[in-house]
Design a protein around this motif. Structure first.
Motif, PDB file in Angstrom:
ATOM      1  N   GLY A  84       0.791  -1.231   0.000  1.00 41.52           N
ATOM      2  CA  GLY A  84       0.000   0.000   0.000  1.00 41.52           C
ATOM      3  C   GLY A  84       0.815   1.269   0.000  1.00 41.52           C
ATOM      4  N   SER A  85       2.146   1.176   0.088  1.00 40.29           N
ATOM      5  CA  SER A  85       2.972   2.380   0.214  1.00 40.29           C
ATOM      6  C   SER A  85       3.253   3.059  -1.122  1.00 40.29           C
ATOM      7  N   ASN A 366       2.073   7.877   4.653  1.00 44.38           N
ATOM      8  CA  ASN A 366       0.807   8.603   4.478  1.00 44.38           C
ATOM      9  C   ASN A 366      -0.191   7.766   3.684  1.00 44.38           C
ATOM     10  N   ARG A 367       0.311   7.121   2.658  1.00 45.66           N
ATOM     11  CA  ARG A 367      -0.582   6.310   1.817  1.00 45.66           C
ATOM     12  C   ARG A 367      -1.098   5.094   2.580  1.00 45.66           C
ATOM     13  N   ILE A 368      -0.214   4.432   3.295  1.00 46.44           N
ATOM     14  CA  ILE A 368      -0.621   3.263   4.084  1.00 46.44           C
ATOM     15  C   ILE A 368      -1.696   3.649   5.100  1.00 46.44           C
ATOM     16  N   ASN A 369      -1.570   4.827   5.695  1.00 43.60           N
ATOM     17  CA  ASN A 369      -2.516   5.281   6.717  1.00 43.60           C
ATOM     18  C   ASN A 369      -3.785   5.891   6.138  1.00 43.60           C
ATOM     19  N   GLY A 370      -3.929   5.860   4.819  1.00 43.87           N
ATOM     20  CA  GLY A 370      -5.149   6.354   4.190  1.00 43.87           C
ATOM     21  C   GLY A 370      -5.253   7.864   4.136  1.00 43.87           C
ATOM     22  N   ARG A 371      -4.109   8.566   4.162  1.00 40.51           N
ATOM     23  CA  ARG A 371      -4.128  10.028   4.182  1.00 40.51           C
ATOM     24  C   ARG A 371      -3.912  10.662   2.811  1.00 40.51           C
ATOM     25  N   ASP A 484     -12.675   2.289   3.085  1.00 34.74           N
ATOM     26  CA  ASP A 484     -11.557   2.059   3.985  1.00 34.74           C
ATOM     27  C   ASP A 484     -10.289   2.204   3.153  1.00 34.74           C
ATOM     28  N   LYS A 485      -9.695   3.387   3.192  1.00 32.26           N
ATOM     29  CA  LYS A 485      -8.576   3.688   2.293  1.00 32.26           C
ATOM     30  C   LYS A 485      -7.323   2.895   2.640  1.00 32.26           C
ATOM     31  N   SER A 486      -7.148   2.537   3.904  1.00 30.79           N
ATOM     32  CA  SER A 486      -5.980   1.740   4.280  1.00 30.79           C
ATOM     33  C   SER A 486      -6.020   0.362   3.616  1.00 30.79           C
ATOM     34  N   LYS A 487      -7.206  -0.215   3.487  1.00 30.94           N
ATOM     35  CA  LYS A 487      -7.341  -1.494   2.787  1.00 30.94           C
ATOM     36  C   LYS A 487      -7.297  -1.291   1.271  1.00 30.94           C
TER      37      LYS A 487
END
Length: 557
Positions: A84-85, A366-371, A484-487
């Motif tokens: 996800g990064s 930031n991407r992993i955390n859905g930001r 759920d952006k992290s997923k």
């Protein structure tokens, strides 16, 4: 020849000692010079030799690293990027596009999307909106002045809180002033965005609202409101603070000014104060006539273009403007050119804020955390995966998209019926709104308010208020998709994923979003996460029941 008595050596006794002494000294001096030169030569030779050895050692180490580096990489490869990064959504789209293009069977019927499965069991008596307020001073009115800062909906929050505070302190509220925000740069005043007469009349009997301070008080401060001493209030200040610390100042001065006022009042308030917030947000704040007129036309045109789905359409709030991308510090697919461009935008908009020593910029985290703001491509893939076919009517609420031609093209390919305020309205109709970000945002707000489905992609005040507003109007019957952006970022980075696998995951994400959306929070007190602005029930139930269906609709259109 004779013996030297000093050392026993033979010498020529015919030679005069006075003539031989200088000769001996010269020989000794020459001998010393030769020795000194020899010592210097040896010294510099040693230094040169050491430098030579040092250079050889450095060259040897460089060669060793050069030769051993690839070998070490093979033996100990660097760890793979975190799931996800990385932004690889464009690669996945290119791979899956043939399947997406051929998969046009909709599994979602917009007319039967929402089922309200739960009713409130707890019904409280409606509060007396004047109970618990401070008694008015006999003969003299006191006045509250606030500066509402931020964008459209942060200003909306300030207005609602200002009415609540005026009720708490039993003060007369002066129509709030709007600060000129450094990012939004909208010089609009209250009457440009909201119906001022409706605002004043709706609050009559609860809180008195005036357009200006009385002349006698204005004269005291040289007819300049900014001369009134400003009270600096901490964020989320409780009612007790205002009653103990601010109310005595109000009684003494007759007027107080609080600037800035956003988030300066705690969410948890007595029920009669919460009622004032409900009354303000869901009844008193009606957009101005120019905004409502054009908004109504946009809604009608959007409905006409959605006849294939019974006049129902999906609205998407997209935060992929240039400043939003820069502020997020996220990395997309623009390479080094994108990085340099974003650095310049951050420097121009926020100065040295992003270059401070304690500032850590971690795009992958930031991407992993859905930001990270979702791209239009990602929104399109998500909705197609959830079951929305390519003939779904979509309204896109957004500012100017970063690199619009490039990033919007995939979304148009997936949803050809996509519309924006610019495509629905003529240039002449929008001319009066250009350059006023809050008025343009108000148009988007209204079209999203009456959509069958609302999709939020980034959070913030706009979806925060809109979700609550839709719940209030439709008594909870309002569908919101909150991914759920992290997923999601993990799925979008998996280039080996098949379209069927991706769809299965999107359907699960939609089901989870629905499950959370139908829940009516059972909260005793409002908090920053469960405020009446995003969850109006049960605290705004009394106001909802006091308005019949036609009145609720007439408030907004």
């Amino acid at each position: 020849m004779a013996l030297n008595p000093a050392n026993g050596e033979k010498y020529n006794n015919t030679t005069d000692p006075t003539t031989t002494a200088p000769s001996l000294r010269r020989k000794l001096n020459l001998s010393f010079k030769h020795r000194r030169r020899g010592a210097s030569y040896i010294f510099f030779a040693r230094i040169f030799h050491r430098r030579y050895l040092l250079i050889l050692a450095i060259l040897y180490i460089i060669g060793l690293v050069t030769c051993a580096g690839p070998l070490l990489t093979i033996l100990h490869p660097p760890p793979p990027p975190e799931p996800g990064s990385l932004y690889r959504s464009h690669e996945l789209f290119q791979k899956l596009w043939p399947e997406i293009q051929s998969d046009n069977t909709s599994v979602i019927e917009l007319s039967s999307l929402w089922r309200y499965r739960r009713r409130l069991k707890e019904q409280r008596a409606c509060p007396n909106a004047t109970a618990g307020c401070q008694p008015a001073s006999p003969g003299l009115r006191s006045y509250l002045i606030v500066d509402a800062n931020g964008g459209l909906n942060q200003q909306r929050s300030s207005i609602c809180n200002a009415v609540a505070l005026a009720g708490l302190l039993n003060a007369t509220l002066v129509i709030p002033h709007f600060d000129l925000h450094s990012v939004w740069k909208d010089p609009s005043e209250f009457a440009d965005i909201y119906d001022e007469d409706h605002f004043i009349s709706s609050l009559k009997g609860f809180v008195t609202v005036v357009r200006d301070l009385p002349e006698e008080l204005m004269e005291t401060y040289d007819f300049n409101i900014t001369n009134i001493p400003n009270i600096r209030v901490q964020a989320w200040a409780p009612a007790r603070y205002y009653l103990d610390d601010v109310y005595p100042v109000l009684q003494e001065k007759r007027v107080i000014r609080i600037s800035p006022f956003a988030n300066r009042l705690a969410m948890s308030m007595p029920s009669h104060i919460q009622y004032l917030r409900c009354l303000t947000n869901y009844k008193a704040l009606r957009f101005s006539s120019p905004i409502l007129t054009l908004a109504k036309n946009l809604i009608n045109r959007m409905t006409e273009r959605s006849l294939n789905s019974g006049g129902n359409y999906v609205s998407v709030h997209l935060r992929f403007e240039e400043d939003m991308v820069a502020f997020s510090c996220c990395v997309y697919d623009g390479g080094e050119a994108e990085k340099l461009e974003m650095d310049l935008i951050r420097q121009k908009g926020w100065g040295k804020k992003f270059k401070q020593k304690n500032r850590v910029i971690a795009p992958g985290l930031n991407r992993i955390n859905g930001r990270c703001p979702m791209t239009p491509l990602e929104v399109g893939m998500m909705l197609r995966g959830m079951g929305f076919s390519n003939d779904t009517s979509i309204y896109l609420a957004s500012g100017k998209i970063y690199k619009e031609e490039r990033y919007l093209a995939p979304l148009y390919k997936m949803f050809p019926l996509l519309q924006t305020k610019e495509s629905l309205a003529s240039a002449d109709e929008l001319a009066a709104f250009q350059g006023y970000s809050s008025r343009l945002a108000a148009l988007d707000y209204m079209v999203c308010l009456f959509s069958e489905v609302f999709v939020t992609t980034q959070g913030g005040n706009f979806p925060h208020f809109l979700m609550g507003h839709r719940k209030f109007i439709f008594n909870g019957h309002a569908k919101t998709i909150k991914p759920d952006k992290s997923k999601l970022v993990v799925l979008l980075q998996n280039i080996s994923a098949s379209w069927d696998t991706f769809k299965d995951q999107m359907e699960l994400m939609l089901a989870e979003s629905d499950r959370k959306g139908i829940i009516v929070p059972r909260v005793k007190k409002s908090t920053r996460k469960t405020s009446i602005y995003s969850n109006p029930f049960p605290e705004c139930r009394c106001l909802w029941e006091s308005l019949n269906a036609s009145t609720r609709a007439d408030l907004y259109i």
